[in-house]
Enzyme design. Sequence first.
Site, PDB file in Angstrom:
ATOM      1  N   HIS A  61      36.472  38.051  50.098  1.00  0.00           N
ATOM      2  CA  HIS A  61      36.171  36.624  49.925  1.00  0.00           C
ATOM      3  C   HIS A  61      37.440  35.788  50.065  1.00  0.00           C
ATOM      4  O   HIS A  61      38.521  36.174  49.628  1.00  0.00           O
ATOM      5  CB  HIS A  61      35.403  36.344  48.635  1.00  0.00           C
ATOM      6  CG  HIS A  61      36.169  36.478  47.361  1.00  0.00           C
ATOM      7  ND1 HIS A  61      36.923  35.443  46.847  1.00  0.00           N
ATOM      8  CD2 HIS A  61      36.267  37.488  46.471  1.00  0.00           C
ATOM      9  CE1 HIS A  61      37.444  35.826  45.683  1.00  0.00           C
ATOM     10  NE2 HIS A  61      37.075  37.070  45.435  1.00  0.00           N
ATOM     11  N   ASP A 174      43.456  36.900  43.794  1.00  0.00           N
ATOM     12  CA  ASP A 174      42.007  37.132  43.878  1.00  0.00           C
ATOM     13  C   ASP A 174      41.436  36.003  44.745  1.00  0.00           C
ATOM     14  O   ASP A 174      41.193  34.916  44.243  1.00  0.00           O
ATOM     15  CB  ASP A 174      41.401  37.127  42.478  1.00  0.00           C
ATOM     16  CG  ASP A 174      39.880  37.175  42.487  1.00  0.00           C
ATOM     17  OD1 ASP A 174      39.311  37.431  43.543  1.00  0.00           O
ATOM     18  OD2 ASP A 174      39.279  36.926  41.428  1.00  0.00           O
ATOM     19  N   GLU A 201      32.305  33.192  47.018  1.00  0.00           N
ATOM     20  CA  GLU A 201      32.058  34.349  46.153  1.00  0.00           C
ATOM     21  C   GLU A 201      32.182  33.973  44.688  1.00  0.00           C
ATOM     22  O   GLU A 201      31.494  34.514  43.833  1.00  0.00           O
ATOM     23  CB  GLU A 201      33.053  35.467  46.491  1.00  0.00           C
ATOM     24  CG  GLU A 201      32.757  36.807  45.817  1.00  0.00           C
ATOM     25  CD  GLU A 201      33.480  37.033  44.494  1.00  0.00           C
ATOM     26  OE1 GLU A 201      33.229  38.062  43.867  1.00  0.00           O
ATOM     27  OE2 GLU A 201      34.287  36.182  44.069  1.00  0.00           O
ATOM     28  N   GLU A 202      33.106  33.038  44.390  1.00  0.00           N
ATOM     29  CA  GLU A 202      33.448  32.752  42.989  1.00  0.00           C
ATOM     30  C   GLU A 202      32.417  31.887  42.267  1.00  0.00           C
ATOM     31  O   GLU A 202      32.492  31.722  41.062  1.00  0.00           O
ATOM     32  CB  GLU A 202      34.815  32.044  42.911  1.00  0.00           C
ATOM     33  CG  GLU A 202      35.984  32.864  43.447  1.00  0.00           C
ATOM     34  CD  GLU A 202      36.424  33.969  42.483  1.00  0.00           C
ATOM     35  OE1 GLU A 202      35.756  34.187  41.466  1.00  0.00           O
ATOM     36  OE2 GLU A 202      37.430  34.609  42.775  1.00  0.00           O
ATOM     37  N   ASP A 226      38.510  43.543  47.324  1.00  0.00           N
ATOM     38  CA  ASP A 226      38.726  42.485  46.338  1.00  0.00           C
ATOM     39  C   ASP A 226      39.813  42.905  45.349  1.00  0.00           C
ATOM     40  O   ASP A 226      40.510  43.892  45.562  1.00  0.00           O
ATOM     41  CB  ASP A 226      37.383  42.200  45.616  1.00  0.00           C
ATOM     42  CG  ASP A 226      37.272  40.779  45.089  1.00  0.00           C
ATOM     43  OD1 ASP A 226      38.299  40.191  44.701  1.00  0.00           O
ATOM     44  OD2 ASP A 226      36.146  40.255  45.033  1.00  0.00           O
ATOM     45  N   HIS A 317      42.046  35.185  37.659  1.00  0.00           N
ATOM     46  CA  HIS A 317      41.403  33.894  37.389  1.00  0.00           C
ATOM     47  C   HIS A 317      42.304  32.925  36.610  1.00  0.00           C
ATOM     48  O   HIS A 317      41.827  32.095  35.840  1.00  0.00           O
ATOM     49  CB  HIS A 317      40.036  34.064  36.691  1.00  0.00           C
ATOM     50  CG  HIS A 317      38.976  34.453  37.677  1.00  0.00           C
ATOM     51  ND1 HIS A 317      37.642  34.138  37.512  1.00  0.00           N
ATOM     52  CD2 HIS A 317      39.057  35.101  38.865  1.00  0.00           C
ATOM     53  CE1 HIS A 317      36.960  34.603  38.559  1.00  0.00           C
ATOM     54  NE2 HIS A 317      37.799  35.194  39.381  1.00  0.00           N
TER      55      HIS A 317
HETATM   56 ZN    ZN Z   1      37.478  38.187  43.649  1.00  0.00          ZN
END
Ligand code: ZN
Length: 342
Positions: A61, A174, A201-202, A226, A317
Amino acid sequence: MDYDLMARLSEADGVSSQEGEVASILENEFKKRGLKTEVDNFGNVLAYKSVGKNPLILGAHMDEIGLMVKHIDEKGFLRFIKIGGIDDRTLVNQQVVIRTQKGLLKGVIGMKPPHIMKEEERKCVVGHTSMFIDIGAENEKDALAMGVEIGSAVSFPTLFFRMGKKLMCGKALDNRIGCYIILELARNLPDNVILMGTSQEEVSVFGKGAMTASYRLEPRAFIAVDTSVAGDHPELKPDDAPLALGKGPCIALVEAGARGNVADRKLAQGIFQFAKKAKVPIQIEVFDGGATDASSVYNLRGGIPSIAVGVATRYIHSSVGVAHEEDVESTIKLLRVAIGSL
Ligand SMILES: [Zn+2]
């Protein structure tokens, strides 16, 4: 490792649904490596040497967590929503950049200072709805003239850097690490294998772009490339998060407490064999809290064998992810064997 490319990927902005900057890096780099490319209706970037029926797809992603402007007040301050899984505590007094038609705008996230907080307030986490973005505008009209709009994407201007002997730190590791890995795999790609930068994706329980593209292409197998949660720091114990930096690719057998993908057994056994062949150590993961694009593909059509292979990342994140270059390199080695065999 090509750190210039990794830095460019990390510092590019691609808040979910506005992945264009990352998509154009991928497209250009895929072309440089001699692949054909296309961007589909959903914004996914596809690259391949040749493609036939039931290709193998490796998806990484492109999007990152961020914010989006939802209101501009009469004094020119901006309120925002969160895009993706962000802990409000990581937002406090951060520098931000806002993507507008007129270019990038700089700003900071403001909130009430501790001097003015009541005793009880100091003990509480300040929620993002009590924060705002200050872009230095004089008023609403000035903010609009600067180019900000309702719906403008907001991201963090974290500079990528190397740390210690073999670590890297940056925003959006990420999943720009995944993007980097599929770009490396683009060299000497076999026929009927698609490398895909996926969008959004998130922001879904499971990734949106990977789902739309895989429905259309009906792959024989899908590998999500990922990152995953590393637990090797003082505030986590191995039974909370057993993955560590420098110990090799992470293979996710179960995502989102089996509400998401449960890796196809034959595919997982294959990946274990490929790791042996590639002589790379692996880490096996049973994930309760998170999911990857594999969770949006496994139950399409009549069922598509799917699995996630990832790189352990600390402080995932947040805008300061930390990862190990050897994990990136060993994931490339493993996946190179995988795409030559599946
Ligand atoms: Zn990810």
